[in-house]
Design a protein around this motif. Structure first.
Motif, PDB file in Angstrom:
ATOM      1  N   GLY A 171      30.641  41.251  14.355  1.00 46.16           N
ATOM      2  CA  GLY A 171      30.138  42.736  13.624  1.00 46.16           C
ATOM      3  C   GLY A 171      30.489  43.696  14.126  1.00 46.16           C
ATOM      4  N   HIS A 172      30.241  44.957  13.351  1.00 47.24           N
ATOM      5  CA  HIS A 172      31.037  46.541  13.684  1.00 47.24           C
ATOM      6  C   HIS A 172      29.523  46.592  15.195  1.00 47.24           C
ATOM      7  N   SER A 173      29.660  46.851  15.760  1.00 47.04           N
ATOM      8  CA  SER A 173      29.047  47.470  16.493  1.00 47.04           C
ATOM      9  C   SER A 173      28.173  48.299  16.286  1.00 47.04           C
ATOM     10  N   SER A 174      28.422  49.071  15.336  1.00 47.89           N
ATOM     11  CA  SER A 174      27.232  50.283  15.254  1.00 47.89           C
ATOM     12  C   SER A 174      25.736  49.490  14.247  1.00 47.89           C
ATOM     13  N   ILE A 175      26.380  48.597  14.224  1.00 49.24           N
ATOM     14  CA  ILE A 175      25.227  47.360  13.365  1.00 49.24           C
ATOM     15  C   ILE A 175      24.769  46.556  14.074  1.00 49.24           C
ATOM     16  N   VAL A 176      25.218  45.664  14.891  1.00 49.55           N
ATOM     17  CA  VAL A 176      25.539  44.866  15.770  1.00 49.55           C
ATOM     18  C   VAL A 176      24.702  45.376  17.415  1.00 49.55           C
ATOM     19  N   LYS A 179      34.023  40.730   9.609  1.00 53.21           N
ATOM     20  CA  LYS A 179      32.181  41.726  10.229  1.00 53.21           C
ATOM     21  C   LYS A 179      31.648  41.997   9.132  1.00 53.21           C
ATOM     22  N   LEU A 180      32.319  41.942   7.737  1.00 51.97           N
ATOM     23  CA  LEU A 180      30.739  42.328   6.994  1.00 51.97           C
ATOM     24  C   LEU A 180      29.931  40.927   6.891  1.00 51.97           C
ATOM     25  N   SER A 192      29.366  39.287   9.302  1.00 50.18           N
ATOM     26  CA  SER A 192      28.548  39.163  10.502  1.00 50.18           C
ATOM     27  C   SER A 192      26.874  40.360  10.786  1.00 50.18           C
ATOM     28  N   ASP A 193      27.253  41.696  10.025  1.00 51.84           N
ATOM     29  CA  ASP A 193      26.645  42.376   9.610  1.00 51.84           C
ATOM     30  C   ASP A 193      25.452  42.416   8.683  1.00 51.84           C
ATOM     31  N   TYR A 247      23.669  39.493  10.571  1.00 58.76           N
ATOM     32  CA  TYR A 247      21.994  40.005  11.652  1.00 58.76           C
ATOM     33  C   TYR A 247      21.523  40.813  11.048  1.00 58.76           C
TER      34      TYR A 247
END
Length: 373
Positions: free
Chosen positions: A252-257, A318-319, A321-322, A325
């Motif tokens: 995922g995007h680190s800013s999200i996960v 990534k989306l 996985s976001d 999460y």
């Protein structure tokens, strides 16, 4: 099973090797022409087709199973080459005389292409289960038969030139004829170079079907766990049949996960975020207090994990996985509430999740020392 393998694989390869050795020594095939053609068709056409249908067609790129031999997105190009060289091989073994110069040039060029592809496949499949077995009994006899056919064409052409005066009325025909008349040491490198513009034209043609210009290369490289695979790094955080939240935290995007540290699971390095640590701490709590319930939960959860990993390529997005999460957030809060309600030291339990064995031992020793003081 062994008698079937013996009949379908061992006998044909033994037959090919025997005739190849006899051809090298005597300059001809030992067995009858019809029988040899039958083994040629079996070895070069039927066996590879059966292997591709079983090991590649319909198979996805997957970290947790036997991954696709060729990248699913780029199969069309490599399949086109395999089919084309096989067709030219069939034309070569059934022709009775020398064909027009341009046709002969293409036949011999694609026979060399077949050699190149099969040599590459020897390296590409070596890491598969029974990979050594596959290329020794699969690619090796094809390579031997292609060598025989190239040599046979050279002898047939030389004899035809000695008996007849070959001519051509156009520039391409004359150029083709001049190349065919060369000795093998000069002719084969030139035929290999001729493949370059042929492959470029093929790549441009495949653009019409949505293929990329580098699809012929990507068919090998955009795979997992094979000789030329370049995507193995994407499997580093995949624990097959295990916690699929490991994949979410890694992809995922680190800013999200919000990954916070590395961890270790069954000897593999993984990326951990708070959600993963809390979820595993909750599982740890259930296992300590209700082991029977934990076994039931884990059994069903592993089935979910297996299903997810069969389609693991989706979690490379990534989306996706976001979204997973975010959807898991209410469950994460429920787990955290339970930990703080039942456990005396919930943050300690969360903190030790996915630590290596050595780190856990150091923490245990540290607690003993503190207790003594």
């Amino acid at each position: 099973m062994f008698p079937i393998i013996f009949l379908l694989v061992v006998i044909p390869i033994s037959f090919v090797i025997f005739n190849f050795i006899f051809y090298i020594i005597k300059g001809r095939i030992k067995t009858t022409e019809k029988l040899f053609k039958a083994f040629q068709i079996w070895t070069v056409v039927i066996v590879p087709t059966a292997f591709i249908l079983n090991a590649d067609v319909g198979v996805l790129n997957d970290c947790c199973t036997d991954s696709a031999l060729f990248s699913p997105e780029h199969r069309l190009g490599i399949y086109t080459l395999l089919i084309t060289y096989t067709l030219f091989y069939c034309v070569s073994i059934f022709k009775k005389s020398v064909l027009p110069p341009i046709v002969e040039l293409f036949i011999n060029s694609f026979l060399i292409l077949g050699l190149i592809i099969n040599v590459l496949l020897c390296f590409h499949i070596h890491s598969m289960e029974l990979g050594l077995f596959l290329w020794i009994l699969g690619n090796a006899p094809i390579i031997l038969l292609l060598f025989i056919e190239l040599n046979k064409n050279q002898k047939l052409l030389k004899r035809h030139i000695e008996q007849n005066e070959l001519r051509s009325t156009n520039i391409i025909g004359k150029l083709s004829l001049s190349i065919l008349k060369l000795e093998p040491i000069y002719k084969y490198p030139i035929l290999t170079l001729i493949l370059v513009p042929i492959l470029i034209v093929l790549s441009l043609f495949l653009l019409l079907f949505g293929q990329k210009p580098d699809s012929l290369i990507s068919a090998f490289t955009e795979t997992y766990k094979h000789g030329f695979s370049q995507l193995d790094y994407m499997c580093e955080n995949v624990e097959c049949g295990g916690h699929f939240l490991c994949s979410v935290g890694a992809n995922g995007h680190s800013s999200i996960v919000r990954p916070i540290r590395y961890g270790e699971r069954h000897g593999h390095k993984i990326i951990c975020n708070r959600q993963l640590l809390i979820s595993n701490a909750f599982e740890d709590l259930v296992q300590d207090n209700c082991p029977k319930i934990h076994n039931i939960i884990r059994k069903h959860y592993n089935n979910v994990g297996d299903l997810i990993h069969k389609h693991y390529d989706i979690f490379n997005i990534k989306l996706v996985s976001d979204i997973v999460y975010i959807l898991m957030k209410p469950i994460e809060l429920l787990f955290l509430f339970t930990l703080y309600t039942v456990d005396n030291q919930p943050e300690n339990r969360i903190a030790i999740q996915y630590l290596s064995k050595n780190d856990r031992q150091k923490l245990s020793a540290l607690k003993i020392d503190i207790a003594k003081k």
